[in-house]
Design a protein around this motif. Structure first.
Motif, PDB file in Angstrom:
ATOM      1  N   ILE A  18      -4.631 -11.046   3.827  1.00 11.60           N
ATOM      2  CA  ILE A  18      -5.982 -11.601   3.862  1.00 11.60           C
ATOM      3  C   ILE A  18      -6.231 -12.599   2.715  1.00 11.60           C
ATOM      4  O   ILE A  18      -6.805 -13.673   2.912  1.00 11.60           O
ATOM      5  CB  ILE A  18      -7.044 -10.469   3.768  1.00 11.60           C
ATOM      6  CG1 ILE A  18      -7.186  -9.764   5.131  1.00 11.60           C
ATOM      7  CG2 ILE A  18      -8.392 -10.986   3.303  1.00 11.60           C
ATOM      8  CD1 ILE A  18      -8.168 -10.410   6.065  1.00 11.60           C
ATOM      9  N   ASP A  40      -2.201  -5.514   3.914  1.00 10.22           N
ATOM     10  CA  ASP A  40      -2.124  -6.513   4.975  1.00 10.22           C
ATOM     11  C   ASP A  40      -2.809  -5.967   6.228  1.00 10.22           C
ATOM     12  O   ASP A  40      -2.950  -4.751   6.393  1.00 10.22           O
ATOM     13  CB  ASP A  40      -0.666  -6.837   5.303  1.00 10.22           C
ATOM     14  CG  ASP A  40       0.036  -7.554   4.152  1.00 10.22           C
ATOM     15  OD1 ASP A  40      -0.668  -8.082   3.265  1.00 10.22           O
ATOM     16  OD2 ASP A  40       1.283  -7.577   4.146  1.00 10.22           O
ATOM     17  N   LEU A  60      -7.910 -16.118  12.368  1.00  9.03           N
ATOM     18  CA  LEU A  60      -8.466 -15.548  11.140  1.00  9.03           C
ATOM     19  C   LEU A  60      -8.910 -16.661  10.192  1.00  9.03           C
ATOM     20  O   LEU A  60     -10.004 -16.610   9.607  1.00  9.03           O
ATOM     21  CB  LEU A  60      -7.422 -14.661  10.463  1.00  9.03           C
ATOM     22  CG  LEU A  60      -7.897 -13.821   9.271  1.00  9.03           C
ATOM     23  CD1 LEU A  60      -8.915 -12.773   9.722  1.00  9.03           C
ATOM     24  CD2 LEU A  60      -6.706 -13.142   8.595  1.00  9.03           C
ATOM     25  N   VAL A 116     -13.577  -9.458  -1.285  1.00 11.46           N
ATOM     26  CA  VAL A 116     -12.686  -8.767  -0.352  1.00 11.46           C
ATOM     27  C   VAL A 116     -12.485  -7.344  -0.861  1.00 11.46           C
ATOM     28  O   VAL A 116     -12.108  -7.134  -2.013  1.00 11.46           O
ATOM     29  CB  VAL A 116     -11.316  -9.472  -0.244  1.00 11.46           C
ATOM     30  CG1 VAL A 116     -10.424  -8.735   0.749  1.00 11.46           C
ATOM     31  CG2 VAL A 116     -11.474 -10.927   0.171  1.00 11.46           C
TER      32      VAL A 116
END
Length: 204
Positions: free
Chosen positions: A44, A76, A84, A109
């Motif tokens: 990500i 992951d 994405l 995140v």
């Protein structure tokens, strides 16, 4: 005079053609979104950094800064890499467009080991938030998922497809998106993406 009129007419026609092309391109993108895409193991953070590198010039041009907060040991996920990145790009540019006179986008995140199950996947998921310091969205526009409906837009030159495509792409990943906003404070779009997808979708 006639020459000036012709020049202006050509400029208007060019603008109309460009807008129609933009709408056509986005309609094609909207119609192509499906769960048939190829899913791979994706990092990500790397995907986000790739997108930020691509939009860096556009952000700098309107004096929009980015503040990042990435959690440690982010695992992951299984995802369609191009889709994405399109999700991230759409949300970053959407925030940028909301701050025409400059501002700040905070991107966070986080990894959550448990939570409400989403569709057929476990509670493990990654949460990505995009928070801007724009003017905010009126409460009435946040009701009934209006923002994510095709062709709904508050922008003068918007097509009303950007957020619709974004939502479809997130749902393609068995994820979800929500929006919180406060007038004169800003708006936050939060995505939750499960770590795993249906086994038959995943390659690698």
């Amino acid at each position: 005079d006639d020459k000036e009129f012709i020049v202006r007419a050509k400029e208007k026609m060019t603008a109309v053609v460009e807008r129609l092309q933009d709408i056509t391109d986005q309609l094609r993108s909207y119609s192509r979104v499906s769960r048939s895409g190829e899913f791979n193991t994706i990092n990500i953070i790397e995907a986000l950094e790739d997108v930020l590198e691509l939009v860096n010039y556009q952000l700098a041009k309107v004096n929009v800064r980015v503040e990042k907060s990435y959690g440690t040991n982010i695992p992951d996920i299984q995802a369609n890499a191009s889709h994405l990145k399109q999700i991230f790009m759409n949300l970053i540019l959407n925030a940028c467009q909301a701050m025409a006179e400059g501002g700040l986008i905070k991107i966070s995140v986080e990894y959550h080991q448990s939570g409400r199950k989403m569709d057929f996947v476990s509670g493990e998921h990654i949460q990505i938030a995009f928070q801007d310091t724009g003017p905010g969205i009126p409460p009435e526009l946040l009701q009934d998922g209006k923002l994510f409906k095709p062709f709904f837009t508050t922008k003068e030159k918007g097509t009303g497809l950007g957020l619709s495509i974004t939502k479809k792409l997130i749902e393609e990943h068995s994820g979800e998106i929500k929006v919180d906003s406060q007038i004169d404070v800003g708006t936050t779009f939060t995505i939750k993406l499960p770590l795993k997808q249906e086994q038959e979708q995943v390659i690698g």
